[in-house]
Scaffold this active site. Structure first.
Site, PDB file in Angstrom:
ATOM      1  N   ASP A 102       0.518   3.604   2.272  1.00 21.08           N
ATOM      2  CA  ASP A 102       0.305   4.296   3.437  1.00 21.08           C
ATOM      3  C   ASP A 102      -0.794   5.103   3.516  1.00 21.08           C
ATOM      4  O   ASP A 102      -1.866   4.757   3.034  1.00 21.08           O
ATOM      5  CB  ASP A 102       1.514   4.677   4.019  1.00 21.08           C
ATOM      6  CG  ASP A 102       1.391   4.908   5.536  1.00 21.08           C
ATOM      7  OD1 ASP A 102       0.820   4.098   6.393  1.00 21.08           O
ATOM      8  OD2 ASP A 102       2.169   5.972   6.357  1.00 21.08           O
ATOM      9  N   ASP A 109       1.010  -1.316  -0.119  1.00 26.49           N
ATOM     10  CA  ASP A 109       0.038  -0.106  -0.056  1.00 26.49           C
ATOM     11  C   ASP A 109       0.860   1.320   0.027  1.00 26.49           C
ATOM     12  O   ASP A 109       2.055   1.195   0.126  1.00 26.49           O
ATOM     13  CB  ASP A 109      -0.956  -0.087   1.214  1.00 26.49           C
ATOM     14  CG  ASP A 109      -0.002  -0.198   2.464  1.00 26.49           C
ATOM     15  OD1 ASP A 109       0.238  -1.143   2.757  1.00 26.49           O
ATOM     16  OD2 ASP A 109       0.447   0.872   3.075  1.00 26.49           O
TER      17      ASP A 109
HETATM   18  N1  LIG Z   1       1.244   1.381   5.745  1.00 22.76           N
HETATM   19  C1  LIG Z   1       1.641   0.619   6.503  1.00 22.76           C
HETATM   20  N2  LIG Z   1       2.143   0.854   7.697  1.00 22.76           N
HETATM   21  C2  LIG Z   1       2.903  -0.023   8.560  1.00 22.76           C
HETATM   22  N3  LIG Z   1       2.943  -1.383   8.448  1.00 22.76           N
HETATM   23  C3  LIG Z   1       2.290  -1.670   7.188  1.00 22.76           C
HETATM   24  N4  LIG Z   1       2.454  -3.178   6.822  1.00 22.76           N
HETATM   25  C4  LIG Z   1       1.738  -2.916   5.465  1.00 22.76           C
HETATM   26  N5  LIG Z   1       1.532  -1.702   5.128  1.00 22.76           N
HETATM   27  C5  LIG Z   1       1.807  -1.091   6.120  1.00 22.76           C
END
Ligand SMILES: Nc1ncnc2[nH]cnc12
Ligand SMILES: CSC[C@H]1O[C@H](OP(=O)(O)O)[C@H](O)[C@@H]1O
Length: 290
Positions: free
Chosen positions: A214, A212
């Site tokens: 974030d 992703d």
């Molecule tokens: N955006 C994110 N922040 C922290 N850990 C994660 N693991 C997968 N995506 C994450």
């Protein structure tokens, strides 16, 4: 007890290695308690490896609840010298897209509640942590990824992994802050592992699997578990191919690693003055220095 030179820690989405053969489940006890789950010993392309599901096979442990010390110590007990960590991460850079693979070379510690050392109780040691990842093992991992030409997967060699406490994901202000620091990816698990692996003189490298963006990206929704899971399934298939190829390469040509002598100049305490109980507890780490 069965032994393995190469260990694998599987993170979110990677709870087992389908290609493992001659599998044996080993319940390891350590002076630091029980690991996240039984370790799974087996062969991968003919090489003996030890696999551990970081959050347990049913994903029952929060990042803050992980028995990091027991996990690394258990690997050491099995004879592990090289440890490959597979982890889901959020991307903090436009160019690191979901499904991409990052092989970080640095960490920023944003954890608050983790025990990240085996030392104390009468023995003081300070390992060098300027290079938290084994560059040679990371190089082999990167070469393995490159050799596979996985569809829709770009490789990013190097980069900084921010390790946050969690379990809630970051705020937008935090996410923008980490971007302003030049960080590449964010996760919740790898930094304590890397520290403990170094103390245990195990070479450690991270296969960071982007799931992703974030919550900083204006063109993408903020991260949710649903979003992570959708990409995890494809990532887990790719990760297994990469790990298998890395294991093949490491076993064919084991890389040298500074980690293998990390304690040589790290221990400040006169070993003769270390309490017997501590000596016994850390025997496996210290025996070559007595
Ligand atoms: N955006 C994110 N922040 C922290 N850990 C994660 N693991 C997968 N995506 C994450
Ligand atoms: C499921 S998203 C958050 C979760 O995923 C990552 O775990 P791991 O590093 O074990 O793959 C991240 O660090 C969080 O623990």
């Amino acid at each position: 007890m069965a032994q393995a030179k190469i260990g694998i820690i599987g993170g979110s989405g990677l709870y087992k290695m389908d290609a493992l053969k001659d599998v044996e489940e080993v319940h390891v006890e350590t002076p630091f308690g029980s690991p996240s789950d039984a370790l799974i010993l087996g062969t991968l392309s003919g090489t003996q490896v030890a696999f551990l599901a970081r959050h347990g096979r049913n994903h029952t442990l929060l990042p803050s609840e992980l028995p990091f010390r027991a996990n690394i110590y258990a690997m050491k007990q099995l004879g592990v010298e090289y440890l490959i960590s597979a982890s889901a991460v959020g991307s903090l850079k436009e160019e690191a897209k979901p499904l991409d693979m990052v092989v970080p070379d640095q960490f920023i510690d944003r954890t608050k509640n983790r025990v990240s050392t085996f030392f104390g109780e009468g023995i003081v040691a300070h390992i060098a942590f300027g290079d938290p990842i084994c560059g040679n093992l990371a190089g082999v991992l990167g070469d393995a990824i490159a050799s596979l030409n996985l569809p829709d997967v770009n490789l990013h060699r190097g980069g900084t992994y921010v390790c946050m406490e969690g379990p809630a994901f970051s705020t937008k202000a935090e996410s923008h802050l980490y971007r302003s620091w030049g960080a590449t990816v964010i996760g919740m698990t790898n930094l304590p592992e890397a520290k403990l692996a170094k103390e245990a003189e195990i070479a450690y490298a991270t296969l960071a699997l982007v799931t992703d963006y974030d919550c900083w990206h204006s063109d993408h929704d903020s991260v949710t578990v649903e979003m992570v899971i959708a990409n995890l399934q494809r990532n887990a298939v790719n990760a297994q191919k990469v790990i298998q190829e890395t294991v093949r390469r490491v076993s064919e040509n084991p890389p040298s690693s500074d980690a293998h002598s990390a304690l040589k100049y790290a221990i400040l305490t006169n070993l003769e003055k270390v309490p017997t109980a501590t000596k016994q507890k850390l025997g496996l780490l210290l025996q070559k220095y007595f």
